[in-house]
Design a protein around this motif. Structure first.
Motif, short mmCIF file in Angstrom:
data_model
loop_
_atom_site.label_atom_id
_atom_site.label_comp_id
_atom_site.label_asym_id
_atom_site.label_seq_id
_atom_site.Cartn_x
_atom_site.Cartn_y
_atom_site.Cartn_z
N UNK A 55 0.85 -1.18 0.00
CA UNK A 55 0.00 0.00 0.00
C UNK A 55 0.89 1.23 0.00
N UNK A 56 0.44 2.27 -0.69
CA UNK A 56 1.20 3.51 -0.75
C UNK A 56 0.44 4.59 0.01
N UNK A 57 1.17 5.33 0.83
CA UNK A 57 0.57 6.39 1.66
C UNK A 57 1.27 7.71 1.42
N UNK A 58 0.49 8.78 1.42
CA UNK A 58 1.03 10.13 1.37
C UNK A 58 1.27 10.58 2.80
N UNK A 59 2.48 11.02 3.09
CA UNK A 59 2.81 11.52 4.43
C UNK A 59 2.64 13.02 4.47
N UNK A 60 2.18 13.52 5.62
CA UNK A 60 2.08 14.97 5.84
C UNK A 60 2.15 15.23 7.33
N UNK A 61 2.24 16.50 7.67
CA UNK A 61 2.30 16.88 9.07
C UNK A 61 1.22 17.90 9.39
N UNK A 62 0.84 17.91 10.64
CA UNK A 62 0.04 18.96 11.23
C UNK A 62 0.81 19.34 12.49
N UNK A 63 1.30 20.57 12.50
CA UNK A 63 2.23 21.00 13.55
C UNK A 63 3.43 20.06 13.53
N UNK A 64 3.76 19.42 14.63
CA UNK A 64 4.92 18.52 14.65
C UNK A 64 4.51 17.04 14.57
N UNK A 65 3.22 16.78 14.40
CA UNK A 65 2.73 15.41 14.36
C UNK A 65 2.68 14.90 12.92
N UNK A 66 2.94 13.61 12.75
CA UNK A 66 2.98 12.98 11.43
C UNK A 66 1.71 12.18 11.18
N UNK A 67 1.19 12.30 9.96
CA UNK A 67 -0.02 11.60 9.55
C UNK A 67 0.18 11.04 8.15
N UNK B 131 6.10 13.65 0.81
CA UNK B 131 6.62 12.33 0.43
C UNK B 131 5.57 11.25 0.56
N UNK B 132 5.87 10.13 -0.06
CA UNK B 132 5.03 8.95 0.07
C UNK B 132 5.86 7.83 0.69
#
Length: 154
Positions: A1-13, A96-97
């Motif tokens: 599975x491929x996921x797009x990574x992103x942040x909200x403040x300093x947290x990773x999602x 990034x993914x």
């Protein structure tokens, strides 16, 4: 599975890329009077009016920071009406993914009422990454508010 990574403040999602239609740069939004504070507004995407949810405002009650990497994730959102809508999610550092397996994720062991869209988490060398479940982001009353025009066309 491929996921797009992103942040909200300093947290990773992360989010399953199969739900992502396109990642677009910041644009100017038309504001929606009396909308919840996390509704950033509306914008025109190729002739379609798209509502945008600011995930930072939704999670932390502070809007996304205007970073060079702040983006709008256009996602395929299936509402309570069982119809597909385009929904914009404003996020930070969408850069990034990552490829991983379903078993890389584990339940966090807690569900917060106001953040039911936060799903399982995976642990990486740079910290925890929590999965965002697109279909659980909006309560039904907000869906009705944002997608009312679609019902009138029926």
């Amino acid at each position: 599975m491929l996921f797009l990574l992103f942040q909200i403040r300093s947290e990773h999602y992360c989010m399953d890329v199969s739900r992502v239609i396109e990642v677009v740069p910041m644009v100017r939004f038309n504001l929606l009077p009396h909308a919840p504070p996390y509704v950033a507004g509306l914008f025109n995407y190729r002739g379609t009016i798209v509502p945008v949810i600011d995930l930072s405002a939704l999670l932390y009650e502070e809007p996304c920071r205007p970073l060079l990497s702040t983006r709008i994730l256009l996602v395929d959102y299936t509402g309570a009406d069982k119809k597909h809508h385009i929904l914009g999610l404003l996020v930070e550092r969408a850069t990034e993914t990552v490829s991983c397996k379903a078993e890389d994720f584990t339940p966090p062991g807690i569900e917060v009422e106001g953040a039911r869209f936060l799903g399982d988490a995976m642990y990486r060398s740079d910290g925890m990454v929590q999965r965002v479940e697109v279909e659980r982001i909006l309560p039904e009353n907000v869906q009705a508010y944002l997608f009312a025009a679609g019902r009138e066309e029926e």
